[in-house]
Write an enzyme that holds these catalytic residues in place. Structure first.
Site, short mmCIF file in Angstrom:
data_model
loop_
_atom_site.label_atom_id
_atom_site.label_comp_id
_atom_site.label_asym_id
_atom_site.label_seq_id
_atom_site.Cartn_x
_atom_site.Cartn_y
_atom_site.Cartn_z
N GLU A 201 0.59 -7.37 -10.05
CA GLU A 201 1.57 -7.09 -11.09
C GLU A 201 1.04 -7.46 -12.47
O GLU A 201 1.19 -6.71 -13.44
CB GLU A 201 2.85 -7.87 -10.79
CG GLU A 201 3.98 -7.63 -11.77
CD GLU A 201 5.26 -8.32 -11.34
OE1 GLU A 201 6.24 -8.23 -12.09
OE2 GLU A 201 5.27 -8.96 -10.26
N ASP B 133 0.86 -1.19 0.00
CA ASP B 133 0.00 0.00 0.00
C ASP B 133 0.89 1.24 0.00
O ASP B 133 1.75 1.39 0.87
CB ASP B 133 -0.88 -0.01 1.25
CG ASP B 133 -2.01 1.01 1.19
OD1 ASP B 133 -1.79 2.12 0.64
OD2 ASP B 133 -3.11 0.72 1.69
#
Length: 211
Positions: free
Chosen positions: A194, A118
């Site tokens: 990703e 985060d």
């Protein structure tokens, strides 16, 4: 990013004690005993749904992996991947990454991964970033001398902040990738985030930093 609560997640974790360590404080200093070997131990803080940690375990059977996440439902999805893979060199922990020294002895972890953490972009939340100096204090304690952190993100702001944080802490930036997927780096295992970000054309950043 929060994941919708998964029905039966708690029971799923409880029913798989071979993979999910329910009392991690009692494992401190005993991880090689728990794995049943003296292989290196690598941990991923914020393991998400487990694509990375499972892929790494399959690729490197002579390394022990521990996936760590604070979200119950997320860890239950990671457990699904572990069970599907059949890998024997993975354990999972449902704990907060800020308290790692409660679960690992000094130098007990050989290498750690931070993937798509985060970014906490607001300045007032700087201390929550997993590359903030107080987190680095904890990582340094559980890693050996010259231990390493391998960090990936799609967030340029967090990446630049992390490079500065590592450097100011006195760490060595061994290698930096400003566009990982355009590089010749062959060992990359993608996380769920990703793959999602890469499919949208976003650049992925990576650094290997050493204490």
């Amino acid at each position: 990013m929060r994941v919708r609560k998964r029905k039966g997640a708690e029971e799923h974790l409880e029913n798989n004690p071979h993979y999910v360590i329910s009392n991690p404080e009692e494992a401190k200093g005993r991880w090689h005993e728990i794995f049943g070997n003296n292989n290196p131990i690598h941990i991923e803080v914020g393991s998400g749904k487990g694509a990375f940690i499972t892929g790494m375990a399959e690729q490197n059977p002579d390394i022990n992996y521990i996936g760590i996440d604070i979200q119950l439902s997320v860890l239950s999805y990671a457990l699904d991947k572990v069970l599907d893979s059949g890998a024997k060199n993975i354990k999972l922990l449902l704990v907060d990454g800020s308290s790692l020294s409660n679960y690992f002895d000094t130098g007990e972890v050989d290498l750690m991964y931070l993937n798509f953490s985060d970014p906490w972009p607001k300045k007032k939340h700087e201390k929550r970033r997993l590359t903030y100096k107080t987190f680095l204090d904890t990582y340094k304690d559980i890693l050996p001398e010259q231990g390493e952190i391998h960090f990936k993100t799609d967030n340029r702001g967090l990446f630049e902040y992390s490079l500065a944080s590592f450097s100011q802490y006195g760490m060595t930036l061994k290698q930096v990738w400003l566009d990982l997927h355009a590089s010749d780096y062959q060992q990359n295992i993608m996380t769920e985030y990703e793959r999602k970000f890469s499919n949208k054309g976003q650049v992925i950043y990576r650094v290997e930093a050493r204490f």
